[in-house]
Design an enzyme around this catalytic site. Sequence first.
Site, PDB file in Angstrom:
ATOM      1  CB  SER A 126     -47.262  -1.679  -1.369  1.00 40.04           C
ATOM      2  OG  SER A 126     -48.116  -1.305  -2.422  1.00 40.04           O
ATOM      3  CE1 TYR A 151     -42.902   0.502  -3.904  1.00 36.83           C
ATOM      4  CE2 TYR A 151     -45.140  -0.191  -4.428  1.00 36.83           C
ATOM      5  CZ  TYR A 151     -44.244   0.413  -3.567  1.00 36.83           C
ATOM      6  OH  TYR A 151     -44.679   0.906  -2.363  1.00 36.83           O
TER       7      TYR A 151
END
Length: 314
Positions: A126, A151
Site C-alpha cells: 500500500s 495497517y
Amino acid sequence: MNVLVTGGAGFIGSHLVERLLNRGDKVTVVDNFDPFYSRVLKEANIDSFRSNSDFELIEMDITSDGLYEQLSGRCFDSIVHLAAKAGVRPSITDPEGYYHVNVIGTQKLLEYSRSNGRPRFVFASSSSVYGISPEIPWSEDLSVLKPISPYAGTKVSGELLGHVYAHLYGISFISLRFFTVYGPRQRPDLAIRKFAEAIAGGRSIPVFGDGTTSRDYTHVFDVVDGILGSLSIDGIKYDVFNLGNDYGITLARMIECIERAVGREAKIQRLPEQLGDVSITRASISKAKKFLGYAPRISFDEGITDFIEQLSGS
C-alpha cells in the site's frame, strides 16, 4: 498458468480473477468472506466465475493451518496475496487483529510457498507505507519509510518478510504498492463509493479537514494490468513497485467530479482531520513503467464517470 489468489472475492481480487480466467489461466481463490463488508457483495463479485471449470473457491482464513493442509502438494506458478484486513482508520482500534491477519497470515503463506515449489509471490502492499515521508512523489528507493497507522505497519512488515524469504529460500517476491484504488465493485467503505451513494441519495458526506488533502487515485483496471505485468516479468528475486498515476487529486476536486457525474450538489459535514491519515499521496511510476510495462490508461474524470454510471445501473 496456475494461480493462487488470496482475497479473490474482494474488490481488486475479483477483477484480477476475471482477467486471469479470460486469458485461460487456472485460478484457485482463497477468501474467508470477512464481515468487514457484506458477504452478498463478495458473492456477487465471483458469481459469474462459479461455472468456470478453471475456477476453484476455498472458503478459509489465511491464518488457518487447515488451509495449508488442504493446499499442501499443489503446484502453483504464482501466488497473488491480496487478502488482508483493510483500512487505516479501523486498524487504529484493532491493531492486534490487523497484525494477526496481515503479518501472521503473510508469514504462513510464505511458509507454504517455501515448502511447495516456491512459486512467484506477488504481495499487495500500500501507498500507506510511505506515511509522512516528505519526498513527493514517492519512489520505491526511499531508504526510510514513515508509516503512521497499524495497517501501514503491517504492510511494511509483509514487505520485509518477503525480503527475508527471497534471501533465505530464493522465493521470487514482488511487492506492489497500490495507490487509492477505485472503480467497479469498490468496497462500500471507501470514499468514492460512499460519497457517490450519499450524494445521489441527498445525504451529507463527512469531509475530514478542509478538502486540500490529495490522493493519487488509481483505477482498478490499471492496477490489474500492473499485477499481470508482475506475473510475467523474469529475473526478479525481490523488488518493489508503485502502482499509481503520478498525479494528485484533492479531496475537494474528487467531490466536484462526483457531483458532476451524479448531477447533484453534495451536502458536506466538516470534521477534524483523522488520526492516521496522511495529507498527500503521489506515486513515482517510472520504475513500474520500465520493468512491468505499466501504463495507466484511465483518467480520473473518465473513471469517475464510468463508475457512477455502473453504480447507478447496479
